[in-house]
Design a protein around this motif. Structure first.
Motif, PDB file in Angstrom:
ATOM      1  N   TRP A 160       0.831  -1.216   0.000  1.00 11.01           N
ATOM      2  CA  TRP A 160       0.000   0.000   0.000  1.00 11.01           C
ATOM      3  C   TRP A 160       0.858   1.256   0.000  1.00 11.01           C
TER       4      TRP A 160
ATOM      5  N   ILE B 260       2.296   1.651  -3.455  1.00  9.27           N
ATOM      6  CA  ILE B 260       1.265   2.174  -4.366  1.00  9.27           C
ATOM      7  C   ILE B 260       1.127   3.685  -4.177  1.00  9.27           C
ATOM      8  N   GLY B 261       1.159   4.146  -2.925  1.00  7.73           N
ATOM      9  CA  GLY B 261       1.078   5.584  -2.662  1.00  7.73           C
ATOM     10  C   GLY B 261       2.248   6.340  -3.268  1.00  7.73           C
ATOM     11  N   HIS B 262       3.464   5.796  -3.118  1.00  4.85           N
ATOM     12  CA  HIS B 262       4.637   6.458  -3.687  1.00  4.85           C
ATOM     13  C   HIS B 262       4.602   6.420  -5.218  1.00  4.85           C
TER      14      HIS B 262
ATOM     15  N   SER C 173       1.908   6.315  -7.064  1.00  2.72           N
ATOM     16  CA  SER C 173       0.863   7.276  -7.464  1.00  2.72           C
ATOM     17  C   SER C 173       1.401   8.705  -7.433  1.00  2.72           C
ATOM     18  N   ALA C 174       2.142   9.033  -6.380  1.00  2.07           N
ATOM     19  CA  ALA C 174       2.748  10.367  -6.303  1.00  2.07           C
ATOM     20  C   ALA C 174       3.757  10.555  -7.424  1.00  2.07           C
TER      21      ALA C 174
ATOM     22  N   ILE D 285       3.679   9.183 -10.409  1.00  4.35           N
ATOM     23  CA  ILE D 285       2.932   9.391 -11.656  1.00  4.35           C
ATOM     24  C   ILE D 285       2.418  10.827 -11.730  1.00  4.35           C
ATOM     25  N   ALA D 286       1.847  11.301 -10.622  1.00  6.64           N
ATOM     26  CA  ALA D 286       1.330  12.675 -10.602  1.00  6.64           C
ATOM     27  C   ALA D 286       2.444  13.686 -10.839  1.00  6.64           C
TER      28      ALA D 286
ATOM     29  N   HIS E 119      10.326   9.402  -5.607  1.00 14.16           N
ATOM     30  CA  HIS E 119       9.192   8.618  -5.113  1.00 14.16           C
ATOM     31  C   HIS E 119       9.303   7.163  -5.556  1.00 14.16           C
TER      32      HIS E 119
END
Length: 153
Positions: free
Chosen positions: A89, A92-94, A96-97, A99-100, A114
């Motif tokens: 999890w 996945i958060g890192h 996602s950051a 990608i953003a 990240h």
């Protein structure tokens, strides 16, 4: 250059927030007593998160040349448990950051950091943070060792 990027990461990027969240995770782990092995890993990642440019995560066994409790069987079991309960999890958060941030030109260096954090957050027990030059030397030694074994076979 690493100094400038670290300052930008810390004050304008997600560095301060991500680092504080990792410290919060360390406190929560330490309070549970059972989570103490993961608390140390969270503090290591928090410090890495605050100042990631010019540094890399490596296995302690590769750095020291000897196995310890975190790099042995218990460390592997702890990493498997961590991966299932939290690591996936957090990664996945890192990601996602990343990608953003990667969608913007100026955020690409932060996106790479990240991704480094996502990698270390999957299996943090038995890792240590070193300067990039030291990590590169460890990788060269490992590659040379692999090449030497294939030549002698």
């Amino acid at each position: 250059m690493s100094l400038i990027l670290n300052i930008l990461w810390l004050f304008f990027g997600p560095g301060i927030i991500a680092g504080l969240l990792w410290l919060l995770a360390a406190v929560i782990m330490a309070v549970t007593i059972v989570g103490l092995p993961w608390a140390r890993a969270c503090v290591t990642i928090a410090l890495f998160t605050f100042w990631p440019f010019g540094r890399a995560a490596v296995d302690r066994e590769d750095l020291t040349g000897r196995e310890d409790i975190g790099t042995g069987t218990l460390g592997t079991l702890g990493n498997i448990l961590w991966f299932v309960l939290a690591g996936i999890w957090l990664a996945i958060g890192h990601v996602s950051a990343a990608i953003a941030l990667g969608l913007t030109i100026i955020g690409i260096p932060f996106a790479w950091q990240h991704l480094k954090l996502a990698h270390v957050s999957l299996f943090p027990i038995g890792k240590t943070i070193v300067e990039t030059e030291v990590a590169d030397e460890i990788r060269r030694r490992k590659a040379a060792g692999i090449l030497d074994r294939t030549r002698s076979a």
